[in-house]
Design an enzyme around this catalytic site. Structure first.
Site, PDB file in Angstrom:
ATOM      1  N   SER A   1      -6.847  -0.572 -21.258  1.00 38.63           N
ATOM      2  CA  SER A   1      -6.460  -1.787 -21.969  1.00 38.63           C
ATOM      3  C   SER A   1      -7.580  -2.819 -22.112  1.00 38.63           C
ATOM      4  CB  SER A   1      -5.307  -2.449 -21.234  1.00 38.63           C
ATOM      5  OG  SER A   1      -5.110  -3.753 -21.729  1.00 38.63           O
TER       6      SER A   1
ATOM      7  N   GLU B   1       2.040  -0.439 -38.525  1.00 36.80           N
ATOM      8  CA  GLU B   1       0.697   0.114 -38.723  1.00 36.80           C
ATOM      9  C   GLU B   1       0.620   0.930 -40.006  1.00 36.80           C
ATOM     10  OE1 GLU B   1      -0.780   2.394 -35.404  1.00 36.80           O
ATOM     11  OE2 GLU B   1      -2.703   2.787 -36.360  1.00 36.80           O
TER      12      GLU B   1
ATOM     13  N   GLY C   1       9.944   0.421 -36.895  1.00 39.06           N
ATOM     14  CA  GLY C   1      11.119   1.168 -37.348  1.00 39.06           C
ATOM     15  C   GLY C   1      12.371   0.835 -36.569  1.00 39.06           C
TER      16      GLY C   1
ATOM     17  N   GLY D   1      10.719   6.736 -38.836  1.00 36.17           N
ATOM     18  CA  GLY D   1       9.897   6.293 -37.705  1.00 36.17           C
ATOM     19  C   GLY D   1      10.671   5.282 -36.884  1.00 36.17           C
TER      20      GLY D   1
ATOM     21  N   ARG E   1     -12.954  -6.326 -30.860  1.00 34.17           N
ATOM     22  CA  ARG E   1     -13.152  -4.908 -30.570  1.00 34.17           C
ATOM     23  C   ARG E   1     -14.302  -4.285 -31.349  1.00 34.17           C
ATOM     24  NH1 ARG E   1      -6.740  -3.210 -30.246  1.00 34.17           N
ATOM     25  NH2 ARG E   1      -6.443  -4.170 -28.210  1.00 34.17           N
TER      26      ARG E   1
ATOM     27  N   GLY F   1       9.273   3.524 -34.051  1.00 35.40           N
ATOM     28  CA  GLY F   1       8.439   2.718 -33.155  1.00 35.40           C
ATOM     29  C   GLY F   1       8.877   1.273 -33.245  1.00 35.40           C
ATOM     30  N   LEU F   2       7.983   0.367 -32.901  1.00 36.02           N
ATOM     31  CA  LEU F   2       8.375  -1.042 -32.901  1.00 36.02           C
ATOM     32  C   LEU F   2       8.879  -1.480 -34.267  1.00 36.02           C
ATOM     33  CD1 LEU F   2       5.679  -2.755 -30.696  1.00 36.02           C
ATOM     34  CD2 LEU F   2       8.056  -2.284 -30.164  1.00 36.02           C
TER      35      LEU F   2
ATOM     36  N   LEU G   1       1.485  -5.053 -31.806  1.00 39.94           N
ATOM     37  CA  LEU G   1       2.879  -5.163 -31.398  1.00 39.94           C
ATOM     38  C   LEU G   1       3.522  -6.311 -32.153  1.00 39.94           C
ATOM     39  CD1 LEU G   1       2.487  -4.687 -27.530  1.00 39.94           C
ATOM     40  CD2 LEU G   1       2.815  -2.978 -29.295  1.00 39.94           C
TER      41      LEU G   1
END
Lengths: 644, 261, 256
Positions: free
Chosen positions: A284, A432, A45, A40, A337, A42-43, A448
């Protein structure tokens, strides 16, 4: 099995510093003798691969996309939190820690969360040094915005594309290491299994998505940075390709899966239009800085709005229920949320939903446009407004957005200790993909932060300790475990390719999604979950009889890729339902109707459920074993969350 | 040296050559138009013939002229090289023609350039070559009485075949003997096909420069919020309108003059 | 609505491809273009026909994976969006839609409508970064960046690397993509130390990949889903020529 989180001793604020000193180091000349596998990009990895390569390790990085830059971190919009206190509004590491623990409804580890808050400040420095173009004030200093669940402005952002800019930063660091030959990048390559040799993870089995070739890769450690499993719901804000396969196959090789039922339903997404829909688009959370959420006060007005007899603008102030502002005066539209989502659902369940389907509430910018002017609003949110317009054909400058909650993030994931190691030595989970830092609900702009924290600032230290312990002896690729695992993968693919039934894989996925959303979504009951378990088992059995998987292995075969992923979701779904059923309390994103306060807020049961549920795989179609890691709170006092 | 070679072999280096030669040619046509405007002075070709003579016999100008020829050839050659490379970058084309909004001229620089190159061959062989290397162009003698400033003209046949030009003063009368390229021009421009070729070529020049002039600045990297609009203004009005119109007016005017004779 | 699709089908890079016509029936105007293709694919699978292969992932216009050339336009006829953001309401009932892959020598077809864009990665690997290691960097607010510069760098940085610029360019030039990355760093103070070596390295790799040359037609800018400006190309030209003709920096070496 006993689970030790290996949390260091000492005062909260000193744990990480002390731990870093206590960890063993690998001497610089030896680092090049270690191979690290990172799955992976992403951020988590990309940042891990780059940072480890910078230290001198040989890294092999894998992604299923055509480029590491396309990982779904790219889609994060709003921002990244950091306790910089640049705004002089009372922020501190402790406050970020506290907000995150509270936001997560007291279901995260204190030590992990404190470390996250502590390194948050380094992340911003690092990203700026890489050339990430964060928003700035006219004086040249960094700008901040506010996000849900916090009363300070600590969110750094790059217009509505913060994830993109941060990922491109990490990707550039990764590119630099690829250029230097320290990272070997494998794109369009999917990890299908992890190889466990004598109890330690020492390699992976991959399939090339262009040629179908099944390959074996060895490494002294395997880092899974493969994101979340939100696509188990079929419709989510995840990318079409986001999947649980890597994490799930690791789970089946012994890694515990923690808190699978903790899923985040994001309150502000564009509502579903029909059965054809393949994904949901997030608007967002930053929009809640200036947008006001409302539903009509009466069923009659709602009905007229649904039929299109009147427009939102025609509904007078007196007939509008700004329900978040009404119920939570101190946080208003910026409640966390889970709270915002549940309230939107309540409105719809009450028959006050709007839009053609009646499954939506309004997010209104008329006030902000009146106060700041259209241009100022466009400067802040222009790209989001455009995105909304493209999808809905409605202009949010002149009529309110219609929004509804959608699956967005999964707080659950592979169980890891303080060092980000799963219970299988040598197998790590970052970002994640792991369960660690967000408890039962993640605050906005924290994903993030966690991905980059794990990749840039945690794993480079903690991994060294493990590597120093096992020593730089080369991994023996001739160990029978490699051949056996490869055979298992090949057999599994053959089994999938033999499916020539009557129903497409996508239909199974959609049906699974319906079950999960209905019974394991925003509101859960013991009865519903029990029913869902049966439905999923039946669906899974049917899948293995009646699904259609076309083509062969030795080619580009999207049909086969999808089948493998959906097969894993069909197993994961059942575990999520089990977990949700076991957790007979409400906390954060997990809301059991049986457990609520008189006002309808989530009611925790700290006495019985202040633990991490780490599930242990025992075999195909066998019940999983529940292992508990008790959560101990030394610094934060557990209270009923209150955003009023 | 190899570093320069590498620079000019790069895509940007080749484009630099295109831009520099192109801009050089742009400056040339300003001068060329200025000189050729003498065709409109009503002096029976006196000024124009003298100007043509000056261009072909003043050594520094001659040097510049050869640089000019080289520039034209290099510009055309590199255009060819770049076009071949561009074609190779897309071996399989689209079934549906690209509808991306880009100006017609920018997409047809090769076609426009080819028209211009063909025109240049005709133009040069007809005037420049014949003027310089053949005796096809007749001579003329201009006598100017320096007292009255009256000019008279007559045909002149040189005694020696190597005669090129002369300018003397006898008895307060200036005698200038030069090749009468003006007559040749007038003759050529009385041919309708010739006029059409020139007008079409100037149309091509207009579109070529409409894109080319400002594009050269972009290639050189000279863009600026304040100055780029000026470049675009000059590229459009001077190079794509005034200059081609000026040039095109010559054959047209001479054609109509020939009709009225 | 009902549509006729002419779709490029090609088994792999080695075999020749051809157009195949499909009928897309019962399409809702609210569907995205990719959802329309999903519907067609579902019907193909049910007939045991091989589904149409195309690249896609985020489906919200940011990952840059989707890449269809639709009726003569990369990402379809609307401006400033990607294929996944294109909705069927843009088309009318009975329309014929021709779908082709990106066409460029450095983007070989992998299958059907998916092409290999790893050339873009290699260009970035050649120098599209600031050489800083993790840790040991100054406080973020120690680097002052004027807002206009930060905004302009951001505009360049929004490139999603989809390759529409190459697909739109009549010369299959990658200049808009490369210049966006070069510009981002050339504008920011963090990018200054390597500014001139970076431009050289990235252009050299771009040339090595076999992209065409820029003729400033502007088709790339018009088709870019993120509206990356042509100004980036001039900025890069300036840096590159300045580096090559007036400065002494070498391109990045492959050792450190």
């Amino acid at each position: 099995m006993s689970l030790s989180a290996k949390i260091p001793e000492g005062p909260l604020a000193e744990k990480w510093s002390k731990h870093k000193f206590d960890l063993k180091l690998v001497n610089p000349a030896n680092k090049r003798k270690y191979d690290i596998i990172v799955v992976g990009t992403g951020l988590a990895g990309a940042s891990a691969a780059a940072s480890l390569a910078e230290l001198g390790y040989n890294v092999k990085a894998f992604c299923f996309q055509d480029s590491p830059r396309r990982a779904h971190s790219i889609a994060a919009q709003g921002g990244i939190n950091a306790a910089k206190n640049y705004q002089n509004d009372g922020d501190s590491v402790y406050r970020l820690f506290y907000d995150t623990i509270k936001g997560g409804d007291y279901r995260a580890r204190e030590a992990n969360v404190y470390r996250l808050a502590e390194v948050s400040v380094n992340i911003i420095d690092q990203c700026v040094a890489q050339g990430v173009p964060f928003a700035r004030e006219y004086g040249g200093l960094l700008d901040n915005r506010s996000f849900g669940g916090a009363q300070v402005s600590r969110t750094f952002y790059a217009r509505g594309q913060t994830g993109q800019q941060l990922l491109l930063g990490a990707y550039s660091a990764l590119n630099r290491q690829i250029h230097h030959g320290k990272v070997k990048m494998y794109t369009r390559t999917e990890m299908l299994d992890v190889v466990v040799v004598d109890g330690k993870a020492q390699g992976i089995i991959t399939r090339s998505l262009t040629t179908g070739e099944i390959d074996t890769h060895t490494g002294h450690a395997v880092l899974l940075c493969t994101g979340g499993y939100g696509n188990v719901f079929y419709l989510s804000t995840n990318a079409a390709g986001s999947n649980v396969t890597a994490a799930w196959r690791a789970h089946k090789r012994g890694a515990f899966f923690a808190n699978p039922c903790y899923t985040q339903i994001h309150p502000t997404c564009i509502p579903v239009t029909g059965d054809h829909q393949s994904k949901l688009t997030l608007m967002s959370e930053s929009l809640r800085n200036d947008g006001r959420v409302w539903a009509p006060k009466t069923h009659e007005i709602a009905e007229q709005l649904r039929k299109g007899a009147i427009k939102a603008a025609q509904v007078g102030e007196a007939d509008r229920d700004y329900f978040l502002e009404r119920k939570y005066p101190s946080f208003g539209n910026l409640v966390p949320r889970d709270v915002a989502s549940r309230n939107a659902k309540e409105m719809v369940d009450d028959g006050r939903g709007v839009g053609g389907s009646g499954v939506a509430v309004f997010l209104d910018f008329a006030d902000a446009i009146g106060r700041l002017g259209k241009d100022a609003v466009a400067a802040k949110y222009g790209n989001l407004f455009d995105m909304y317009y493209q999808i809905t054909d409605e202009d949010p400058y002149t009529q309110p957005m219609r929004i509804y909650p959608a699956v967005h993030y999964t707080m659950g994931g592979l169980w890891v200790d303080y060092n980000l190691s799963t219970n299988v030595p040598g197998l790590y989970a970052l970002g994640e993909c792991n369960f660690s830092d967000h408890g039962a609900n993640r605050l906005g702009a924290s994903a993030l932060m966690q991905g980059l924290s794990d990749g840039y600032f945690v794993i480079p230290f903690t991994l060294g300790d493990y590597l120093a312990t096992i020593g730089p002896k080369p991994v023996d690729v001739n160990h029978p475990a490699f051949a056996q695992t490869k055979k298992d993968v090949t057999d599994y693919i053959a089994k999938l390719l033999a499916l020539r039934g009557t129903k497409t894989v996508n239909e199974y996925h959609r049906e699974l999604g319906h079950i999960m959303w209905e019974y394991c979504g925003m509101a859960r009951t013991a009865e519903g979950l029990t029913k869902a378990k049966g439905l999923i088992q039946a669906l899974r059995a049917d899948f293995w009889k009646n699904a259609i998987v076309l083509g062969e292995n030795e080619e580009v075969n999207a049909s086969l890729e999808k089948a493998g992923r959906v097969a894993d979701f069909l197993e994961l779904g059942e575990l999520m339902v089990d977990d949700a059923l076991m957790r007979n309390e409400s906390c954060g994103g997990h809301f059991r109707l049986e457990s609520q306060t008189p006002e309808g807020e989530a009611l925790r049961d700290d006495e019985h459920f202040a633990f991490v549920a780490a599930w242990e795989y025992t075999g195909d179609n066998q019940p999983e074993i529940l292992n508990k890691e008790a959560l101990e709170f030394e610094y934060v006092h557990l209270t009923q969350r209150n955003y009023k | 040296m190899s570093e320069f070679k590498q620079t000019f072999n790069s895509s940007l280096g080749k484009k630099l050559i295109m831009a520099l030669t192109g801009l050089f040619l742009c400056t040339f046509i300003i001068v060329h138009l200025g000189g050729n405007l003498l065709l409109f002075s009503n002096d029976n070709g006196y000024g124009f013939n003298l100007y043509a003579n000056f261009l072909t016999h003043f050594p520094p100008i001659e040097v510049v002229a050869y640089i000019l020829y080289v520039a034209i050839i290099v510009h055309a050659l590199y255009a060819l090289i770049l076009t071949v490379k561009n074609r190779r970058a897309r071996p399989v084309g689209y079934a549906v023609v690209n509808k991306s909004p880009a100006s017609w001229s920018s997409k047809n620089m090769g076609l426009l350039g080819s028209i211009l190159f063909f025109f240049l061959v005709v133009h040069m062989s007809d005037f420049w070559y014949k003027y310089k290397f053949t005796n096809d162009v007749a001579f003329k003698e201009y006598r100017t009485d320096l007292a009255t400033n009256q000019t008279t003209e007559s045909d002149y046949t040189p005694v020696s075949p190597t005669f090129e030009h002369s300018a003397t003063v006898e008895n307060n009368v200036e005698i200038v003997r030069v090749k009468d390229i003006h007559a040749k021009v007038a003759h050529s421009f009385s041919n309708i096909w010739y006029v059409i070729l020139y007008v079409v070529a100037m149309g091509a020049l207009s579109f070529h420069l409409l894109h080319g002039f400002q594009s050269a600045f972009r290639t050189l990297g000279w863009v600026h919020r304040k100055y780029t609009p000026i470049v675009e203004f000059i590229g459009t009005w001077l190079f794509a309108v005034i200059i081609p119109l000026g040039f095109a007016a010559m054959p047209v005017v001479y054609y109509f003059m020939s009709l009225s004779k | 609505m009902n549509l006729t699709l002419k779709v490029w089908r090609q088994k792999n890079a080695q075999t020749a491809g051809k157009f195949v016509t499909y009928q897309a029936e019962g399409i809702s105007p609210d569907m995205s273009f990719l959802e329309m293709l999903d519907v067609v694919n579902e019907s193909l699978i049910l007939k045991n026909d091989e589904p149409i292969h195309f690249d896609h992932d985020c489906r919200e216009g940011i990952c840059g994976m989707c890449s269809l050339y639709i009726n003569g336009h990369p990402h379809g006829p609307k401006r400033a969006i990607t294929t996944c953001q294109l909705h069927m309401r843009t088309f009318h009932d009975g329309q014929t839609i021709t779908i082709e892959p990106w066409r460029a020598a450095p983007f070989p077809v992998i299958k059907d409508l998916a092409v290999d864009r790893s050339a873009f990665d290699r260009i970035q690997q050649a120098g599209g970064y600031v050489s800083v290691n993790t840790g040991g960097v100054p406080d973020a607010n120690e680097i002052l960046i004027p807002k206009v510069i930060a905004d302009e760098a951001f505009n360049s940085a929004t490139c999603i690397g989809c390759g529409a610029c190459v697909a739109a360019c009549k010369n299959a030039s990658a200049m808009l993509f490369v210049s966006a990355k070069v510009s981002q760093f050339a504008l920011l103070p963090q990018g200054q130390p390597e500014r001139y070596s970076r431009a050289q390295s990235m252009v050299a790799q771009m040339d090595a990949e076999g992209f065409g040359n820029c003729t400033n037609t502007g088709a790339c800018e018009a088709e870019c889903p993120k509206e990356i400006s042509l100004t980036n190309i001039s900025r890069m030209n300036n840096d590159y020529l300045s580096a090559k003709l007036f400065r002494e920096e070498h391109a990045h070496e492959n050792n450190g």
